[in-house]
Write a protein that holds these residues in place. Structure first.
Motif, PDB file in Angstrom:
ATOM      1  N   THR A  55      12.919  -9.797   5.444  1.00  0.00           N
ATOM      2  CA  THR A  55      13.192  -8.553   4.714  1.00  0.00           C
ATOM      3  C   THR A  55      12.181  -8.350   3.592  1.00  0.00           C
ATOM      4  O   THR A  55      11.739  -7.226   3.353  1.00  0.00           O
ATOM      5  N   ARG A  56      11.788  -9.426   2.934  1.00  0.00           N
ATOM      6  CA  ARG A  56      10.787  -9.301   1.875  1.00  0.00           C
ATOM      7  C   ARG A  56       9.437  -8.871   2.451  1.00  0.00           C
ATOM      8  O   ARG A  56       8.747  -8.042   1.865  1.00  0.00           O
ATOM      9  N   MET A  57       9.076  -9.422   3.618  1.00  0.00           N
ATOM     10  CA  MET A  57       7.813  -9.035   4.238  1.00  0.00           C
ATOM     11  C   MET A  57       7.840  -7.560   4.642  1.00  0.00           C
ATOM     12  O   MET A  57       6.857  -6.848   4.458  1.00  0.00           O
ATOM     13  N   LYS A  58       8.971  -7.091   5.186  1.00  0.00           N
ATOM     14  CA  LYS A  58       9.081  -5.683   5.577  1.00  0.00           C
ATOM     15  C   LYS A  58       8.980  -4.761   4.366  1.00  0.00           C
ATOM     16  O   LYS A  58       8.288  -3.743   4.411  1.00  0.00           O
ATOM     17  N   LEU A  59       9.651  -5.126   3.276  1.00  0.00           N
ATOM     18  CA  LEU A  59       9.604  -4.296   2.074  1.00  0.00           C
ATOM     19  C   LEU A  59       8.206  -4.287   1.462  1.00  0.00           C
ATOM     20  O   LEU A  59       7.733  -3.249   1.001  1.00  0.00           O
ATOM     21  N   GLN A  60       7.526  -5.408   1.460  1.00  0.00           N
ATOM     22  CA  GLN A  60       6.170  -5.438   0.918  1.00  0.00           C
ATOM     23  C   GLN A  60       5.207  -4.640   1.786  1.00  0.00           C
ATOM     24  O   GLN A  60       4.347  -3.934   1.267  1.00  0.00           O
TER      25      GLN A  60
ATOM     26  N   ALA B 101       6.035  -2.083   3.646  1.00  0.00           N
ATOM     27  CA  ALA B 101       6.359  -0.674   3.420  1.00  0.00           C
ATOM     28  C   ALA B 101       5.785  -0.200   2.091  1.00  0.00           C
ATOM     29  O   ALA B 101       5.258   0.915   2.001  1.00  0.00           O
ATOM     30  N   ARG B 102       5.846  -1.046   1.061  1.00  0.00           N
ATOM     31  CA  ARG B 102       5.287  -0.674  -0.241  1.00  0.00           C
ATOM     32  C   ARG B 102       3.775  -0.479  -0.143  1.00  0.00           C
ATOM     33  O   ARG B 102       3.231   0.491  -0.672  1.00  0.00           O
TER      34      ARG B 102
END
Length: 182
Positions: free
Chosen positions: A102-107, A109-110
């Motif tokens: 989830t952290r990789m996906k959010l980063q 996306a950012r």
């Protein structure tokens, strides 16, 4: 009416400037706390754990027989891992980690949003073309002439003045003498 429109435009401007970053930081923090609560309740797949061994060079080690819950994270080759368990065995620190998807996906996306907002994709595609849409008038027509002449320095005659250095006689006695009596 003009005041309300100015305030609205200012709010939109500030949200574009800071708001997206704050929003993504909040979402990332919330995802991290949810993952930690899942790890504390042992709601994860044991088969997806990755083992990392770090050699320890400590004279007195507390050797543990089993794994204990441990919090922390590491990034390796662009992948974020969350520590789940650890133990010390045979002079090594053994860490069991879980990939933090989830952290990789959010980063990602950012970063993609930042590229789209700042038009970095078009800048990279148009990087080969010499013309750009915005030109700096100061540096565009800046012409610098350096009229340095090094020949003038080498042709100059240098005169060195030697000074005689006078060393005063040493106050130490170099001949052996009998020490004073007490």
């Amino acid at each position: 009416m003009k005041r309300a429109a100015a305030i609205l435009l200012l709010i939109i401007f500030l949200f574009n400037w800071f708001g997206y970053r704050l929003l993504s930081d909040y979402m990332q923090h919330r995802a991290d706390t949810q993952l930690e609560s899942q790890l504390d309740q042992h709601q994860y797949n044991e088969a997806s754990l990755i083992e990392i061994r770090v050699p320890l060079n400590m004279p007195y080690q507390n050797i543990s027989s089993g794994f204990e819950r441990y919090d922390g994270e590491i990034e390796y080759k662009g992948i974020h891992y969350k520590y789940v368990k650890r133990k010390v065995a045979n002079g090594e620190l053994v860490l069991l980690c879980l990939p933090n998807e989830t952290r990789m996906k959010l980063q990602n996306a950012r970063e993609e949003f930042f590229k789209l907002v700042n038009d970095l994709q078009n800048a990279q595609e148009n990087n080969s073309s010499p013309a750009s849409s915005i030109k700096n008038p100061i540096t565009e027509y800046w012409q610098e002439e350096n009229n340095w002449r090094l020949e003038a320095l080498t042709a100059q005659q240098h005169r060195y003045t030697g000074y005689a250095i006078v060393i005063p006689p040493s106050p130490l006695i170099t001949t052996p003498a009998q020490p004073p009596e007490c």
